[in-house]
Design a protein around this motif. Structure first.
Motif, PDB file in Angstrom:
ATOM      1  N   GLN A 239      79.820  64.742  60.165  1.00 27.37           N
ATOM      2  CA  GLN A 239      80.220  64.001  58.971  1.00 27.37           C
ATOM      3  C   GLN A 239      79.531  64.593  57.742  1.00 27.37           C
ATOM      4  O   GLN A 239      78.312  64.758  57.714  1.00 27.37           O
ATOM      5  N   SER A 240      80.321  64.889  56.728  1.00 29.39           N
ATOM      6  CA  SER A 240      79.837  65.681  55.598  1.00 29.39           C
ATOM      7  C   SER A 240      79.536  64.884  54.346  1.00 29.39           C
ATOM      8  O   SER A 240      78.959  65.419  53.395  1.00 29.39           O
ATOM      9  N   GLY A 241      79.900  63.624  54.286  1.00 29.43           N
ATOM     10  CA  GLY A 241      79.658  62.803  53.099  1.00 29.43           C
ATOM     11  C   GLY A 241      80.601  61.616  53.082  1.00 29.43           C
ATOM     12  O   GLY A 241      81.415  61.442  53.996  1.00 29.43           O
ATOM     13  N   TRP A 242      80.517  60.777  52.063  1.00 28.30           N
ATOM     14  CA  TRP A 242      81.315  59.570  52.043  1.00 28.30           C
ATOM     15  C   TRP A 242      81.716  59.183  50.630  1.00 28.30           C
ATOM     16  O   TRP A 242      81.155  59.637  49.644  1.00 28.30           O
ATOM     17  N   PRO A 334      71.486  65.301  44.412  1.00 28.31           N
ATOM     18  CA  PRO A 334      72.498  64.818  43.474  1.00 28.31           C
ATOM     19  C   PRO A 334      73.688  64.160  44.168  1.00 28.31           C
ATOM     20  O   PRO A 334      74.079  64.552  45.270  1.00 28.31           O
ATOM     21  N   TYR A 335      74.262  63.171  43.517  1.00 26.60           N
ATOM     22  CA  TYR A 335      75.469  62.506  43.997  1.00 26.60           C
ATOM     23  C   TYR A 335      76.114  61.803  42.811  1.00 26.60           C
ATOM     24  O   TYR A 335      75.543  61.759  41.716  1.00 26.60           O
ATOM     25  N   TYR A 348      82.146  49.306  41.767  1.00 31.31           N
ATOM     26  CA  TYR A 348      81.285  50.486  41.794  1.00 31.31           C
ATOM     27  C   TYR A 348      81.806  51.460  42.839  1.00 31.31           C
ATOM     28  O   TYR A 348      82.405  51.063  43.852  1.00 31.31           O
ATOM     29  N   LEU A 349      81.542  52.745  42.580  1.00 31.82           N
ATOM     30  CA  LEU A 349      81.937  53.829  43.478  1.00 31.82           C
ATOM     31  C   LEU A 349      80.768  54.774  43.646  1.00 31.82           C
ATOM     32  O   LEU A 349      80.125  55.137  42.667  1.00 31.82           O
ATOM     33  N   GLU A 350      80.522  55.152  44.890  1.00 32.27           N
ATOM     34  CA  GLU A 350      79.498  56.143  45.196  1.00 32.27           C
ATOM     35  C   GLU A 350      80.124  57.245  46.047  1.00 32.27           C
ATOM     36  O   GLU A 350      80.858  56.970  46.988  1.00 32.27           O
ATOM     37  N   MET A 351      79.824  58.507  45.689  1.00 31.08           N
ATOM     38  CA  MET A 351      80.398  59.652  46.398  1.00 31.08           C
ATOM     39  C   MET A 351      79.308  60.670  46.651  1.00 31.08           C
ATOM     40  O   MET A 351      78.585  61.077  45.729  1.00 31.08           O
ATOM     41  N   THR A 352      79.196  61.117  47.893  1.00 35.22           N
ATOM     42  CA  THR A 352      78.167  62.076  48.285  1.00 35.22           C
ATOM     43  C   THR A 352      78.794  63.229  49.046  1.00 35.22           C
ATOM     44  O   THR A 352      79.892  63.138  49.591  1.00 35.22           O
ATOM     45  N   GLY A 353      78.079  64.357  49.069  1.00 32.35           N
ATOM     46  CA  GLY A 353      78.485  65.479  49.890  1.00 32.35           C
ATOM     47  C   GLY A 353      79.489  66.414  49.277  1.00 32.35           C
ATOM     48  O   GLY A 353      80.020  67.299  49.960  1.00 32.35           O
ATOM     49  N   TYR A 354      79.755  66.289  47.985  1.00 34.27           N
ATOM     50  CA  TYR A 354      80.711  67.180  47.313  1.00 34.27           C
ATOM     51  C   TYR A 354      80.009  68.427  46.795  1.00 34.27           C
ATOM     52  O   TYR A 354      78.831  68.402  46.478  1.00 34.27           O
TER      53      TYR A 354
END
Length: 354
Positions: A239-242, A334-335, A348-354
């Motif tokens: 799994q690379s991020g969410w 960073p995210y 709210y929105l959170e995004m990681t792994g980009y």
């Protein structure tokens, strides 16, 4: 979930101190083996106020708060506050400098034109950071999320404070609604391979207080959301991020959903529909249609900041847009984290792994 919450990503920096390198195929090393730590299994019965406090047997956990705020003139703001606990080794917590717990704090303020974030680091055992169940208090240095005086067990009257070089906030959060157990009575799956966390929320907070940006202070109010999670291995190795959403609907319902991206197949997608009374319904992959529509170029990355979200069984068909597409948390790890809006609510929105 910040999944802030994150908010697993930022914990990589602390986990690096464990002298166990993160495997290249898993995001931030959170898919690495944690056999020596307590495991998340179905059927756990939560106990409050005890579960508001730390869980020493588990490798990672966090206390995560977001708020969507407005002032009297209609200016919109977002606030984030997160405290992460990371155990470097399994076993009982030791006193003083022998304590093997590390703490990390993140705080941010977002407006339509500004986004400021800050972080704090602390070693456990010496009082610089920590959490306690009753009366509740979670803190790192002078940032804190705590029950107001006279409140002992329930998280229904709280004060939230943090500041950075160009921002500050001081908010009172209140709610008389029940806590919400995510997933299967608090057992929240993150993959089909069995990775999971224990996860509960308070999505019904009302916030009011002050937000300061670049020396100007605004009196604000609006809905707020608390997430609490703890685990030892919340991701699988592939799994690379969410992408994680918490949404306040004007109709009174609340929605949490997340998509964990896979390197070897379709994303793992799930969520919780919460009605105005606090009753929950788990949403599965087939119930949710989540599609990125537009990306923003940030720091050499393409970040999806506009999304289509449809849940036909709930007559929900919305497009979420970032209040500030440049809400990039340019911290040690960073995210992207920021407020979103849509026809019929905010969130709210959170995004990681980009």
């Amino acid at each position: 979930m910040k999944v802030k919450s994150l908010c697993w990503a930022v914990l990589w920096l602390l986990a690096a101190c464990d002298k166990a390198p993160a495997p290249a195929e898993s995001f931030a090393g959170l898919g690495s083996d944690a056999a020596d730590f307590a495991q998340v299994v179905p059927g756990e019965v939560f106990s409050f106020p005890e579960d508001h406090g730390p869980h020493a047997g588990y490798r990672i956990e966090w206390w995560y708060v977001t708020a969507n705020l407005k002032d009297a003139q209609g200016n919109q703001f977002g606030v984030q506050w997160t405290l992460f606990r990371n155990a470097l080794k399994a076993g009982p917590t030791q006193p003083g400098w022998h304590d093997s717990t590390l703490w990390l704090g993140h705080a941010a303020v977002t407006s339509a034109t500004r986004h400021y974030a800050a972080e704090r680091f602390a070693r456990g055992g010496v009082g610089q950071a920590g959490a306690q169940a009753a009366p509740f208090n979670a803190w790192i240095d002078d940032w804190n999320f705590a029950s107001r005086p006279g409140v002992t067990g329930a998280l229904n009257d709280m004060q939230l404070k943090a500041h950075g070089a160009q921002f500050a906030y001081d908010l009172r959060l209140t709610s008389q609604r029940p806590l919400v157990l995510q997933g299967d009575n608090g057992y929240s799956r993150k993959s089909d391979q069995g990775q999971a966390s224990y996860y509960y929320s308070q999505p019904f907070f009302s916030a009011e207080g002050s937000v300061s940006i670049d020396g100007k202070t605004y009196q604000v109010s609006g809905p707020a959301w608390l997430d609490r999670e703890w685990s030892s291995q919340p991701l699988s190795a592939s799994q690379s991020g969410w992408d994680w959403f918490s949404l306040h609907l004007d109709r009174g319902a609340q929605l949490m959903l997340f998509r964990v991206r896979q390197t070897d197949g379709a994303p793992y997608l799930t969520g919780t529909w919460i009605d105005r009374e606090g009753r929950t319904q788990t949403l599965h992959n087939g119930d949710i249609q989540l599609t990125p529509l537009h990306t923003t170029a940030i720091d050499g990355r393409q970040i999806p900041t506009r999304w289509s979200l449809k849940i036909p069984s709930k007559q929900l068909d919305i497009t979420t847009e970032a209040l500030n597409p440049n809400a990039w948390m340019n911290l040690s790890i960073p995210y992207w984290e920021g407020p979103v809006r849509f026809d019929g609510g905010v969130g709210y929105l959170e995004m990681t792994g980009y």
